[in-house]
Design a protein around this motif. Sequence first.
Motif, PDB file in Angstrom:
ATOM      1  N   ASN A  79       0.866  -1.383  -0.055  1.00  0.00           N
ATOM      2  CA  ASN A  79       0.073  -0.130  -0.062  1.00  0.00           C
ATOM      3  C   ASN A  79       0.780   1.242   0.007  1.00  0.00           C
ATOM      4  O   ASN A  79       2.147   1.090  -0.425  1.00  0.00           O
ATOM      5  CB  ASN A  79      -1.056  -0.036   1.315  1.00  0.00           C
ATOM      6  CG  ASN A  79      -0.202  -0.269   2.639  1.00  0.00           C
ATOM      7  OD1 ASN A  79       0.765   0.215   2.594  1.00  0.00           O
ATOM      8  ND2 ASN A  79      -0.821  -1.037   3.468  1.00  0.00           N
ATOM      9  N   ASP A  80       0.424   2.208   0.427  1.00  0.00           N
ATOM     10  CA  ASP A  80       1.243   3.435   0.192  1.00  0.00           C
ATOM     11  C   ASP A  80       2.187   3.714   1.228  1.00  0.00           C
ATOM     12  O   ASP A  80       3.130   4.442   1.193  1.00  0.00           O
ATOM     13  CB  ASP A  80       0.413   4.824   0.489  1.00  0.00           C
ATOM     14  CG  ASP A  80      -0.764   5.216  -0.745  1.00  0.00           C
ATOM     15  OD1 ASP A  80      -0.610   4.506  -1.737  1.00  0.00           O
ATOM     16  OD2 ASP A  80      -1.594   5.809  -0.555  1.00  0.00           O
ATOM     17  N   GLU A  81       2.386   2.930   2.281  1.00  0.00           N
ATOM     18  CA  GLU A  81       3.252   2.669   3.447  1.00  0.00           C
ATOM     19  C   GLU A  81       4.080   1.526   3.518  1.00  0.00           C
ATOM     20  O   GLU A  81       4.964   1.639   4.414  1.00  0.00           O
ATOM     21  CB  GLU A  81       2.451   3.257   4.756  1.00  0.00           C
ATOM     22  CG  GLU A  81       1.946   4.534   4.550  1.00  0.00           C
ATOM     23  CD  GLU A  81       1.336   4.960   5.950  1.00  0.00           C
ATOM     24  OE1 GLU A  81       1.015   3.954   6.907  1.00  0.00           O
ATOM     25  OE2 GLU A  81       0.961   6.316   6.193  1.00  0.00           O
ATOM     26  N   HIS A  82       3.775   0.368   3.003  1.00  0.00           N
ATOM     27  CA  HIS A  82       4.499  -0.632   2.983  1.00  0.00           C
ATOM     28  C   HIS A  82       4.997  -1.147   1.377  1.00  0.00           C
ATOM     29  O   HIS A  82       4.041  -1.284   0.764  1.00  0.00           O
ATOM     30  CB  HIS A  82       3.611  -1.684   3.710  1.00  0.00           C
ATOM     31  CG  HIS A  82       3.326  -1.296   4.980  1.00  0.00           C
ATOM     32  ND1 HIS A  82       3.897  -1.527   6.118  1.00  0.00           N
ATOM     33  CD2 HIS A  82       2.068  -0.621   5.288  1.00  0.00           C
ATOM     34  CE1 HIS A  82       3.533  -0.969   7.156  1.00  0.00           C
ATOM     35  NE2 HIS A  82       2.365  -0.359   6.838  1.00  0.00           N
ATOM     36  N   ALA A  83       6.124  -1.933   1.397  1.00  0.00           N
ATOM     37  CA  ALA A  83       6.271  -2.257   0.199  1.00  0.00           C
ATOM     38  C   ALA A  83       7.542  -3.562   0.505  1.00  0.00           C
ATOM     39  O   ALA A  83       7.972  -3.698   1.341  1.00  0.00           O
ATOM     40  CB  ALA A  83       7.433  -1.294  -0.800  1.00  0.00           C
ATOM     41  N   VAL A  84       7.625  -4.431  -0.655  1.00  0.00           N
ATOM     42  CA  VAL A  84       8.497  -5.353  -0.648  1.00  0.00           C
ATOM     43  C   VAL A  84       9.336  -5.851  -1.808  1.00  0.00           C
ATOM     44  O   VAL A  84       8.796  -5.199  -2.974  1.00  0.00           O
ATOM     45  CB  VAL A  84       7.513  -7.012  -0.439  1.00  0.00           C
ATOM     46  CG1 VAL A  84       6.989  -6.903   1.317  1.00  0.00           C
ATOM     47  CG2 VAL A  84       6.481  -7.119  -1.483  1.00  0.00           C
ATOM     48  N   ARG A  85      10.248  -6.484  -1.639  1.00  0.00           N
ATOM     49  CA  ARG A  85      10.975  -6.710  -3.029  1.00  0.00           C
ATOM     50  C   ARG A  85      11.555  -8.360  -2.943  1.00  0.00           C
ATOM     51  O   ARG A  85      11.952  -8.730  -1.592  1.00  0.00           O
ATOM     52  CB  ARG A  85      12.356  -6.147  -3.143  1.00  0.00           C
ATOM     53  CG  ARG A  85      12.969  -5.916  -4.275  1.00  0.00           C
ATOM     54  CD  ARG A  85      13.871  -4.793  -4.510  1.00  0.00           C
ATOM     55  NE  ARG A  85      14.539  -4.796  -5.886  1.00  0.00           N
ATOM     56  CZ  ARG A  85      14.981  -3.604  -6.265  1.00  0.00           C
ATOM     57  NH1 ARG A  85      15.059  -2.373  -5.896  1.00  0.00           N
ATOM     58  NH2 ARG A  85      15.645  -3.668  -7.665  1.00  0.00           N
TER      59      ARG A  85
END
Length: 712
Positions: free
Chosen positions: A204-210
Motif C-alpha cells: 500500500n502507500d506505506e509498505h513495500a516488498v522486494r
Amino acid sequence: MGNIMLHKQKGFVFKLSLLTSLVLSGYAVANDTQDDLPLEKIAVYGQHHKNYITEEAQSATKLGLTIKETPQSISVVSRALMDDFSLDDINAVLESTPGVTVEQIETDRTYFKARGFDITNFLIDGLGTPQNSGSIQGTLDTAIYDRVEIVRGANGIMTGAGNPSATINMVLKKPTYTTQAHASASYGSWNNKRVDIDVSTPINDEHAVRAVFTKQDKESYLDRYETDKTIAYLAYEGKLTDDTLLSINYVNQQKDADSPLWGALPLFYTDGSATDYDVSTNTASENAYWNNSAEQVYVTLEQSLSATWVATARYAHIENEQDSELFYAYGTPEKTTEKGLFGLTSEYLYEDKHDLFDLYATGQFDLFNLEHDLSFGVSHADINSNEQSLYDNSQRYPNPAPEVGDLNIWQGDAPTAILADGLSGSDINSTQQSAYISTRIRLGMPFSVLAGARYTKWETKGTAYGVEQTREDNEVIPYAGVMYEFTESFSAYASYTETFVPQKELDINDEQLAPVIGKSSEVGLKAQILDEKVFVTLAYFDAKQKGLAVAIPGSSPTDTRYYGSDGINSDGFEIELSGQLTDDLSASISFSNLSIDGDELVKDYTPENQLKMAATYQVPFIDGLTIGANYRWQDSISRVQVKDPAGNALATTKQDAYGLLDLMATYEITQNVGVTFNVNNSTDEKYINSLYWAQGYYGAPRNYSLSVNWQL
C-alpha cells in the motif's frame, strides 16, 4: 583457513597518496528523489544517460554527506555497470575499481588489496566486522546489491579495527513504492547458464516488498571445475507510524563447487625456469568439492526525533558455513620429466556466526547562525568461528603420497582418501564494542571541518591449530578532515585517520604487543566541469603502519618472542574522471600509482601502476543500440621463489604488464525487451591471476555471453 596453503600476509603497507579521481561514468539510473531534496550532478559509476545523481556516501561517515562533501576517496559502482558488463560477483566489481587489486589465488578464495594493504573490512548496508585475513570464500554474487561503495584509505570512524587499505560497503536493493520487475536469462561460454528475477511492489502507500532470485550453473575453462549457485533475497520496508520506519532484509546464498583449486599451479621447475601450462590446467582431483553457504538477516528501525534528527537501531545475524574435501598438489616438478608433484587430501569444515548491533543518531544543529551536522552512536559485535581440518595420514610424510605426475596430461585421478587422522582446527570467540562520534562544522560558506573519534574495545579468545589467539586491546581512533570550496564546482580537501589491528604476539617481557597502528593522510581536489556533467577528483595519499610483530632473532622456535617494528610505508596518487562527455558518450577513467617501502615481497607482487577505463556509446544512427568497452591494465609484477644463503634469487616468477579488454553491445528490441552481448578478454590474453602466493593459475581466456532482458 588452517590448511597448509593458507598464507596470511602480515606485511601491509600504507601511503599518503595524491589521489586524482577522474571518473567517466557510463550510465545514470535516475533515482526517484523527492523534489525538496538537493541533487548533485556527480558521476556514479555505470549510470545511464539520464541525470547523474550523487548517492549519500554512508561508507565513510554517517553524516549523510555526498561524495563531493567527503574528504576522502570514494568510488561507487552502480547496478547499471554491473548489468551491462556482467559484473556478477564482487571480484569482477573490484577489478573495475580504481586502486584495488584482486588477488585471485584460488578458484574459491580471493584476497583484495588497496594502497599496498589487504582489505579486511567488508560491510553490508554499513554493518560488518573486520576479518582476520580479508579473504572471501566462494565469491559474493552481486545480484542483490543496488551499488557497491569503496572508500579507499583508512576508515577509522566506520570500522575502527582494520588496515588502511579500503572499506567495501555492499548496499542491498531496497523495496520501491512503484511496481517494478526485471528478468534476465543468459547463456555463455563453457555452458554458463544464469537466470535473474527481480520484483518489487508496494503493498500500500506505506509498505513495500522486494524479492530477488538468481540461479547460475556453469562449467569452466579449467578442467573439471564446475559451480552451481543459488541466491534468494527478500526485503520489506514499511512505516509503523508517521515517524517510524522498519526494514527487514533476508539473504540466502549457496555456491557449490566441484573440483575447485586448493592451492594452485607450480610456477617454476627445479632448475629455476618458469612453468608454462595450458590455461585450462587444474590441480584439483575429480572428487574434490568446496561448498559455501551464507544466511543473513538485517533489521533496521528508524525513528524521526524531529525535523532534523533521526535515531537508527540496526541488528544483523550472519551465518557462514563451508563443507569441503580438497586436493592439494605440492612439490616442484622436474622440467624434462614433469615429475615431482604429490597430492594431499583434506576435509575442511567451517562455520561462523555474527551478531551485530548498531545504535546511532544523526542530525543538524545551529551554532553562530550556521547549520552543522552531528552523528554519534554505539555498536557491539559478537563473532564465533569454528573450523576443522581432517587429513589422510596415508598421504602425508613419511608415508608415500600419491604422485600427481605430469599436469599436462593429469585427469584428476586420485586414490580415495582415508580421512581419519591428523584432526586439527580452531575455536575462536571475538567481541568488539565501540562508541563513536563525528561532526561537520561549517566555519563559513566555503570552509568546513570534519572531526570525529571512535573508541573500540576488542577481545579475542580461543586457539587456532594449536596456537593461542588471545588478544585484548582498547584504542581511540581519531578522524579529521577539511573541505574548502573555491567555487560551487571546485573544492580542495585534506584528511587524516587511523586504524588498528590487535596482535596476539608476546614481547620479551611476556606482555602482549601493542596493536598495529595504521596512519593514513590524504589531500586532493574535487571538481565538476563541462556544465557539471563531468566529475573529477585528484588526490595524494600517504600511509604508514607501525608496530607490526617481528620475531626477535635467536628467540626459541617453540616459544618465540617479538618486537614491534617500524612497519611499512606506501604513498602514491590516483586520478579519476567520470561523467557524460557528450549526449551519447559516457565513460569512467582512472589511473593509480603506488610506491611501497618496507616489504620487498609485497612491493614485487603489487602492481605499481593501474589504468582502468569503461565507456558506453549510444549509437545515434541506430535507435536502441549501445556499445561499450571495459579495459583494465596493470604493469609487471614478480615474486622471488627461491633464494640462496646469501639472499640472491635462484627462481623468480614474473608476470609482464598486460591489459584485458571486455566488449559489450545492447540492443533494445522494444521498450521492455532487450538483448546484451558480452565478450570478455577479447584479445585472449594469457596471464597469471595473482602472485600473492608462491603458486598461481591463469585467468579466463576469451569468452562470450548473450542475455535476453525484460523489464516492466
